[in-house]
Every structure is written in structure tokens, then in C-alpha cells.
Design a protein around this motif. Sequence first.
Motif, PDB file in Angstrom:
ATOM      1  N   LEU A  85      -4.085   2.884  -6.994  1.00 54.56           N
ATOM      2  CA  LEU A  85      -4.483   1.541  -7.429  1.00 54.56           C
ATOM      3  C   LEU A  85      -5.845   1.565  -8.124  1.00 54.56           C
ATOM      4  O   LEU A  85      -6.833   2.072  -7.578  1.00 54.56           O
ATOM      5  N   THR A 106      -2.530   7.514   2.994  1.00 51.70           N
ATOM      6  CA  THR A 106      -3.461   6.921   2.043  1.00 51.70           C
ATOM      7  C   THR A 106      -2.829   5.658   1.480  1.00 51.70           C
ATOM      8  O   THR A 106      -1.768   5.720   0.854  1.00 51.70           O
ATOM      9  N   ALA A 107      -3.441   4.511   1.716  1.00 48.09           N
ATOM     10  CA  ALA A 107      -2.912   3.241   1.214  1.00 48.09           C
ATOM     11  C   ALA A 107      -3.366   3.027  -0.231  1.00 48.09           C
ATOM     12  O   ALA A 107      -4.531   3.257  -0.565  1.00 48.09           O
ATOM     13  N   PHE A 108      -2.444   2.607  -1.065  1.00 47.57           N
ATOM     14  CA  PHE A 108      -2.719   2.378  -2.492  1.00 47.57           C
ATOM     15  C   PHE A 108      -3.373   3.612  -3.122  1.00 47.57           C
ATOM     16  O   PHE A 108      -4.494   3.552  -3.647  1.00 47.57           O
ATOM     17  N   GLY A 112       0.792  -1.222   0.000  1.00 47.58           N
ATOM     18  CA  GLY A 112       0.000   0.000   0.000  1.00 47.58           C
ATOM     19  C   GLY A 112       0.821   1.266   0.000  1.00 47.58           C
ATOM     20  O   GLY A 112       0.296   2.354  -0.274  1.00 47.58           O
ATOM     21  N   GLU A 113       2.114   1.157   0.294  1.00 49.41           N
ATOM     22  CA  GLU A 113       2.984   2.330   0.326  1.00 49.41           C
ATOM     23  C   GLU A 113       3.524   2.708  -1.057  1.00 49.41           C
ATOM     24  O   GLU A 113       4.108   3.779  -1.219  1.00 49.41           O
ATOM     25  N   LEU A 162      -1.324  -2.865   3.938  1.00 44.65           N
ATOM     26  CA  LEU A 162      -1.567  -1.459   3.625  1.00 44.65           C
ATOM     27  C   LEU A 162      -0.354  -0.581   3.853  1.00 44.65           C
ATOM     28  O   LEU A 162      -0.181   0.444   3.196  1.00 44.65           O
ATOM     29  N   VAL A 182      -8.176   4.422   1.912  1.00 46.63           N
ATOM     30  CA  VAL A 182      -7.702   3.187   1.286  1.00 46.63           C
ATOM     31  C   VAL A 182      -8.235   3.094  -0.144  1.00 46.63           C
ATOM     32  O   VAL A 182      -9.449   3.202  -0.367  1.00 46.63           O
ATOM     33  N   MET A 183      -7.334   2.907  -1.092  1.00 46.65           N
ATOM     34  CA  MET A 183      -7.669   2.650  -2.501  1.00 46.65           C
ATOM     35  C   MET A 183      -8.729   3.606  -3.059  1.00 46.65           C
ATOM     36  O   MET A 183      -9.751   3.173  -3.606  1.00 46.65           O
ATOM     37  N   ILE A 193      -9.545  -4.138   7.149  1.00 43.15           N
ATOM     38  CA  ILE A 193      -9.050  -2.769   6.975  1.00 43.15           C
ATOM     39  C   ILE A 193      -9.604  -1.940   8.114  1.00 43.15           C
ATOM     40  O   ILE A 193     -10.820  -1.788   8.244  1.00 43.15           O
TER      41      ILE A 193
END
Length: 914
Positions: A833, A828-830, A799-800, A823, A855-856, A849
Motif C-alpha cells: 500500500l 505484514t498488513a498492506f 490488509g490481506e 488489517l 503494517v503498511m 493498530i
Amino acid sequence: MADALVSIVLERLASVLEQQLRQQVTLVLGVESEVDNLKNTLQSIRAVLGDAEKRQFTEELVKVWLERLKDISYQMDDVVDGWNTALLKLQIGAENPCIPKPKISSCLPSSCVCFKQVSLRHDIALQIKDIKKQLDAIANERNQFNFVSSSTIQQPHRRITSSVIDVSQFYGRDADIKIIIGKLLGGSCQESSSLYIISIVGMGGIGKTTLAQLAYNHEKVKSYFHERMWVCVSDPFDPMRISRAILEALQKESSGFHDLEAVQQKICTLIANKKFLLVLDDVWTENYELWEQVENSLKGGAPGSRILVTTRKENVSTMMGTTYKHPLGELSKEQCWSLFSNIAFYGRSREKVKLENIGRKIADKCGGLPLAAKVLGSLMRLKDNKEDWESILNNEIWQLDVIEKHLSPPLLLSYYDLSSAVKRCFSYCAVFPKDQIISKDRLIKLWMANSYLNSRESIEMEKTGVDYFEDLVSRSLFQDFRRDDEGNIISCKMHDIVHDLAQYLTKNEFFILEIDDEKEVRMASSFQKARHATLISARRVGFPSTIHNLKYLHTLLAARVVDFSSTAQPPPNLFKHLVCLRALDLSGNVFFGELPKNLGKLIHLRFLDLSNNFILGGLPETICDLYNLQTLIVSEFLTKLPQGMRKLINLRHLEWGGGRGSMLPKGIGRLTSLRTLTGFRIIGVCKIGELKNLNSLRGGLVISGIANVKDAEEAGEAELKNKKHLHQLELEDFGRLAPAASKGVAEALQPHQNLKSLKISHYDAATEFPSWIAASSLAQLKKLEIVYCAQVTCLPPLGELPLLESLIIEHIKRLKYVGGEFLGSSTTAFPKLKHLRFNDMEKWEKWEIKEGRSVMPCLHFLSILKCPKLESLPERLLQITALQKLHIMDCPTLRGGNDWSKLSHISEVQLNWC
């Protein structure tokens, strides 16, 4: 094309003389002065070639003179290239004592180099003297034509346009005019200090000016703008002339000003706080400084003012700061027929009934080009009987005098505007059949093979080729583009009439030969001076036995001409006669079970494609004598390459999708010019350390057989971290390595931080991934695949990765839990993506999560396949507003883990639990 060929010879003469000085090799006495005289004569001829190439279309004797010049230029290129190869062989022989040196003529001192060219059996010195004699004769003949030198040559005629149009002659642009008028009347959203510029871009004759005229004269446009001005810009771009034309259009009278400052001050006064429409028709310049001199005087109009530009060149559109670009394509067949027939049958409705079938076929010749439809329509308007119409139908379009007179000038303007180097690249496209999809990468390699892309200072040939290709694209000389995921063009086509132009310019040099029994006999006499040929066969009838008569060929593209059921062998002594070849494509010809050893006699060869020959068992060792070879494409069914490959020091592209048993020879690491190496299998004598010095590699590389690397120290010898141009990497088959060794080897295979795509597969022994799969090491990574990792129990902090767009995780059998470790620690992860897929994770049970972080946010497609124990998906994923596709298959436990009724915001949902 003659100018292009002369340029090549001059460049190569300079190059070979420089190489001689470096190697301290002496020529036969007196040849140095011959070479100097040769260069001087070529340079003096080159000064008048611009005029000669324009006059060849109207003066037959000039055309004949140019044909002779091109022929002698090709001969010179062959001689100089043979000379250069002899020097290259000396260099390789010095580095490899086991390689025999070229023979020295017994009648000359031992310090002299005498290289016998296979085709002519003369030494270099005698060949140069003979060519100098022929060239002197050509130089003397030019005096009778009174050519004008390039410094004083007049610009070619360019059409002068006005805003006046006969709307009744307009067909097929309803959708385009609607868009343009919509942009012109699109409100006053732009600030007064900005210029709202609309550019209509397309090839010559496509109807750009007509579209602009229709928009300019539309009643809504007339009533919307306070002022309208039409200026035919053309070339050269003269700021004073253009500004005066704008002023005169505003004043409705001639201007008495002769100073640019005074003219532009007056323009500023007259357009102040007024909505104006300015049409700049036929703009060619890419010089922003020239445009800026006009632009600055146009910024005082009221919001809603518009500038409408027509141009053939996308670069012009970009340079001018276009707000909206409108690419203009060709007319449909029916639209083209309507335009053609309304001109051809004007006032003759009875003739239309009996001639319509032939007329439609003639209209198809226009290729959707309005100007061609108008020209041919006007021609047929004067012809009444069926025989005349059939005669036109059966003619090649460029053989018609009316086409040369009316259609060729606007198309030739695009050609004349090209640099000499790009002209030769454009003309080379005549070697492809009409409607053929042209691979950009392949085309550039063929240009390289014919020495069209000599390096410019530190810029490599491939980059120069990309620049030339993009230049042709920007001028609308290519079309029908196919692009990769990043928007880069990977293939294109040529408009039929543009292709006709290329063939017209290269008549007697380039041929498309359709092989059948009738043409088999004629080939020997009709095409003896052909330099570039493509063989095509609708029935795959077999390789022509008379092909060896084309002994001057530089290019032979003969892909898939042989019937799969044929047991025929290649013509005897095929390579004995075609000794001038630079590019040879024999792909898909299955009869080549074994290539003849005399393939090594093709000393000029730079491009060789042997792909899709599935019965080809191997390559002769003599292929390693092709010291000039730049591109070698071989069949994926081939299991090994010749042992002497290390001698191919000019090889830049080795394309070989070898299977699991494939083996590279020892010494492949000496080919430091390699840019492309599609696969590297570590087996036998080919150790991973061979990669150490291949730092020019770019594109993609698959490294397989990693199980044969004994430890991290050996893996480190590959020095992948130094391969900064390598953007795609696959690491396969860690196999039977012990867990500690597997992890250590993987750590030592760390790639450069520029990597954009990574795949790790069959990473079977280690439980953890290498530490370099992290944001600090792979900051540019966009695509990641992790498959068949049997012992892994925990995913890295993917996620980084800041730019990751696609993530595929498959066949990780022992993984049970995915959570915060996946993550990472980013806020903010991904973040980028878009595509996420999990597949065949038989023990995976939980995916969590936690709240409190983003996230994403860009996730578009989520796919979960064959995860029988997964209990539920994180609700936060299903709530992502960007999510448009959700595919779940073979996940029976997942069925009761979420509320599947709350997915109305997802446009495509596929749920197949078992």
C-alpha cells in the motif's frame, strides 16, 4: 506503401473466398478463375516492389508506376470489401429472418450472388474483370523498368563510420557527453566475467555516432583504457567480419585469419586482463544468437572494460544486455541554430547579421536534428542573397534535392528495415497534423479500420496493433510519450522530420486540409484521388461544402471544424458520396443534431467517432446496417442507442459514457466480439443477463442501476467470474434493495481474480461487504475504492490483499471503529500500500493498530479528511519511514490526539484541523 496495399488485397481475397466456401455461395460463372489470375498477378508484382519503392526517389517514371499500382490496389480493396459485406449480410440475414437479404440480379440464376456497390453501380463480377484488365496493363509495364526481385535486391546504402571527428563541429551535447564519459570511467564495479554495456539509442540523424566519437576521443578515456576499438557494425550483422575488425583494431594491422575460432581465440589473448573500450556503431540486429558469437570472446577483459553501442532500436539495447541505456533526444532550438549557423556562415560574419532572422527560421525546420542542421547549413553556405534564403525557407523540407540526397538515406533506412505490415502502419501516421498528440489506443483502432491488422493465427487485432506500435517506438520513430500509472504508453508524437518522411512516402494519398474560403474551391480538383484526409480549421469556419468530391476517401478525420455559434447543417448528401469510408471522425461538430439516415450506406465503415456532439439527440436506425463497424464512439449526452444494435456482430469497441438516464438496447449481449463496453446501466429492457456471453470484454466496465436486479440468481446471470480480461470494474447504485437482497446480489457479482481495480459505490442497504473482497479472490487487485456505503459498520480484512497499492474509503457514515479486522491475519498488513485516504467519516472515533506485526511498510501518502470525531492516529503509522505526504483536514478532535512535533521525516505535512 504499395507493398503494404498489395498485401492487404491478397489477404482479403483469400479471406473472402474462404468465407464463400463456408457459406456455400456460388459466384458468377468464370469469376473464380479471374480471382486466381488476379492473385497470381499481384504476387508476381509484389516480388519486385522492394526495388520499385527504393527507385521511386530517383526515377520519376517508377514513382508514377507505383502511384497507379496503389490506386488500383485501393480499388481492389473497395471491391473485395463490398463483396465481403454482401456475404456478411447474408449471414446476418440467415440468423435474423426479419432482416432483408441482398437483392439478386434478375438476369442471373438465383444461386448467384450479385451485390451492387453504391459508388460504381456494377456487380462484383464485372468489377473484378475490369480491375484484372487494369492490373494486367500495370504488370506488363513493369518489364520496361527491369526491376530486381526481392530475393536478389541489394541492401540499401549504409553509412560507414570511423572514430575520427572534428571536435570544432560539435554543438549542444555537453550534458550527454558528460553522462557517457561518467559511465565509461565509472570504476571497476563489474566482475571480469560480465560485460558492462552502454547503449546510446535514438532516431536516425540524431547524433548517436557523433556522441560516441566524442567519448571515444576524450583524453580521459584515452588514458583510462589499455585498448580502444571502433567497429562500424551496420547491417547485416556478420560475426566473422565484426570479430576480424576487433582483432585488426587490437593488432593495428590486417588479420590473416579466416576462421572465426582462430580470430576469437586471438582476441581473448590480446584483451586478457586489460581494460578495453569497444564501440559498436550502428547495430541493427535483434538476433541474440548472432550477438552471442561476438560477445563470448569479449568476456576476458579486466574489470572496468566497457562496450559502447549506438542503435536506433530499443530492442537491440535490450537484446545485448545493456547495463545503462542513454536515450538521445533532439537539440534545443538554440543549439540547433548554433550548429546550423556555424556551418552556414563559416567565414561570412557580415552576412550573418542581415540573414540571421531568416536563418533561425530555417534552422527551426531541422526539428532539433543535428544531421538536418548540418545538411541545411551546408546548403545555405553556398547562397549569398536574401531571396535564395527565403526560397529555401518557404519550401517544404522534403522538396529540397539536397535533403533527398543527404538526409533521406539515413531516415529511409529505418523505414526499409520495417516489415511490410509495420510500414503501412507507420505511413498511416501521415494523416495526423504535425505536433499532434497521437493516442495509442485510437491509432490502433484506425489501423484496424483500414485492415492493417489482420489477425495472425490466434492473436487478436488489438494485440497485433500493440506489437506494431511498440516496434515503431523501439526504433525511435515515435517520441514524447505519456504513460499511465503502470508505465504503459498511452500517447506519443512524431518528430517533425519523421512526420515529413511519412508524408513524403504517401504523397497524393494522405492530405492535411486546412479549411478556409480559398481552399474550398481548389479541393475538388487537387485531391480527387486522396484516400486519407484530415480537416483542420483554426477558426472553426464550418464544414466544407465540396468535401463530397473526395469520393475515394478511406479516412476522414474532421473533428472540431465547426464554429460553436454556427447554425449550419452538414453538407447535403454527405454520406451519399463518401461511400468508400473506413474511418470517420465527426467528434465535436455540434451542428449534428440529427444524423442523416443515409449514414447506413457507408457499408465499409469500421470506425465512427461521434463524441462531444452535445446536441446529438440520437442515432438513426440505419446505423445498424454498418455490419463491418468495429469501433463506435458516441456522445456522453446521448440517452439511447438504436434497437437494431444486435446486428453489429463485428463491433469490438462501444465507447459511450452515458448518463444516469442512458439505456442500452435489448440484444446487446449478442455482440460477442465486444472488447470495450465502457458502461452498462441495468434499466428497462436491458437486463444484467445480457453480460453473460460478453467474455471478450477487457479494460474497464461500469455496471450501474444494480438496484434494478431483483435477486442473486438474476445477478449471477452476468457471470462476471468468466471475464478474465476485465481489469477495472465499478459496481454502482445498489439503491433500494433490501439488506439481504443487496448482500446476495453483491455476492453474485464476484469478478474474475485477474481484476486490478475495483470501485463499489452506493452500497446502501447491507451492513457487510461481499465475502469475495479478500486476498483469495482478488490477489491481483492494486486499487480499491469504497464510497457511499450508508449501513456498513465494519471494514473487511483489506490488509490481506497482497498487491493493493491505493485504497480510498469515503462517506461511510456509520463506521465507528477500525482495528484488527481491517488489517486481517497476514504477517505484514498492506505490504504494497502506497496511498491511503479516508474521507467524510462522520462517526469514526477510533483507529487502533496493535503491536507485533508489520503494517503498511510502503505507505507514501496518508490523507484523513472530514473525520470530526477521530481521536488519534496510530503512532506506528506516523513513524513509517516511507511516508512522505501527510494531509489532515477538518478533523478537530484529532488535533490533540498525537504529538505532531515528531514529523520531521515527512517531507510534506498539511494540518488544517477545522
